[in-house]
Write a protein that holds these residues in place. Structure first.
Motif, PDB file in Angstrom:
ATOM      1  N   SER A 181       0.833  -1.208   0.000  1.00  0.00           N
ATOM      2  CA  SER A 181       0.000   0.000   0.000  1.00  0.00           C
ATOM      3  C   SER A 181       0.865   1.253   0.000  1.00  0.00           C
ATOM      4  O   SER A 181       0.563   2.228  -0.702  1.00  0.00           O
ATOM      5  CB  SER A 181      -0.926   0.007   1.223  1.00  0.00           C
TER       6      SER A 181
ATOM      7  N   ALA B 165       2.396   1.681  -3.446  1.00  0.00           N
ATOM      8  CA  ALA B 165       1.401   2.183  -4.404  1.00  0.00           C
ATOM      9  C   ALA B 165       1.305   3.698  -4.308  1.00  0.00           C
ATOM     10  O   ALA B 165       1.257   4.403  -5.323  1.00  0.00           O
ATOM     11  CB  ALA B 165       0.046   1.533  -4.154  1.00  0.00           C
ATOM     12  N   ALA B 166       1.297   4.206  -3.077  1.00  0.00           N
ATOM     13  CA  ALA B 166       1.264   5.662  -2.879  1.00  0.00           C
ATOM     14  C   ALA B 166       2.557   6.295  -3.388  1.00  0.00           C
ATOM     15  O   ALA B 166       2.536   7.372  -4.002  1.00  0.00           O
ATOM     16  CB  ALA B 166       1.055   5.981  -1.399  1.00  0.00           C
TER      17      ALA B 166
ATOM     18  N   TYR C 285       2.838   7.429  -7.133  1.00  0.00           N
ATOM     19  CA  TYR C 285       2.218   8.691  -7.514  1.00  0.00           C
ATOM     20  C   TYR C 285       3.001   9.892  -6.972  1.00  0.00           C
ATOM     21  O   TYR C 285       3.047  10.941  -7.610  1.00  0.00           O
ATOM     22  CB  TYR C 285       0.760   8.738  -7.049  1.00  0.00           C
TER      23      TYR C 285
ATOM     24  N   SER D  28      -3.167  13.213  -6.124  1.00  0.00           N
ATOM     25  CA  SER D  28      -3.829  12.000  -6.598  1.00  0.00           C
ATOM     26  C   SER D  28      -4.497  11.260  -5.444  1.00  0.00           C
ATOM     27  O   SER D  28      -3.901  11.066  -4.384  1.00  0.00           O
ATOM     28  CB  SER D  28      -2.802  11.081  -7.267  1.00  0.00           C
TER      29      SER D  28
ATOM     30  N   GLU E 276      -5.000   8.208  -5.147  1.00  0.00           N
ATOM     31  CA  GLU E 276      -4.333   6.934  -4.892  1.00  0.00           C
ATOM     32  C   GLU E 276      -3.320   7.044  -3.760  1.00  0.00           C
ATOM     33  O   GLU E 276      -3.077   6.071  -3.039  1.00  0.00           O
ATOM     34  CB  GLU E 276      -3.655   6.415  -6.162  1.00  0.00           C
TER      35      GLU E 276
ATOM     36  N   GLY F 102      -3.705   4.651  -0.577  1.00  0.00           N
ATOM     37  CA  GLY F 102      -2.605   3.759  -0.211  1.00  0.00           C
ATOM     38  C   GLY F 102      -2.171   3.970   1.228  1.00  0.00           C
ATOM     39  O   GLY F 102      -1.963   3.006   1.979  1.00  0.00           O
TER      40      GLY F 102
END
Length: 110
Positions: A50, A53-54, A57, A65, A67, A71
């Motif tokens: 997680s 994933a952050a 961006y 974003s 996301e 995340g």
């Protein structure tokens, strides 16, 4: 949407990345043996992915974003579950809370 380079986001973008890296390092340290197997699995299967994933961006300069927020919230949720079961994981939860605050501030400024 204009994509900003990481250099254009300094120091704010770099601060968020540094805090994220610190959170990942802390997660790796608390999941290393002799940590219980379920703790290591929760961290390696949910929390760290997680955060990464952050990070994706953040690295490309999309600090606003959703996301990133999702995340970090997912990682914070996992860390919260760990901290609820054992207070040894409270510092990890706190670090991810700080990360969430920094990312939120960065998203408002960018």
């Amino acid at each position: 949407m204009v994509i900003k380079e990481a250099e254009d986001l300094w120091p704010l973008g770099q601060d968020v990345l540094n805090t994220l890296d610190e959170a990942v390092q802390m997660a790796e340290e608390v999941s290393a043996p002799p940590a219980e197997r379920w703790v290591a699995r929760a961290i390696s299967d949910k929390l760290i992915p997680s955060l990464y994933a952050a990070r994706t961006y953040i690295e490309v300069g999309q600090l606003s974003s959703p996301e990133i927020r999702l995340g970090i919230l997912s990682a914070r949720s996992e860390a919260g579950k760990l901290a609820d079961t054992d207070s040894r994981y409270a510092p990890l939860y706190s670090k991810i809370r700080v990360l969430a605050e920094e990312a939120d501030t960065a998203s408002r400024i960018s």
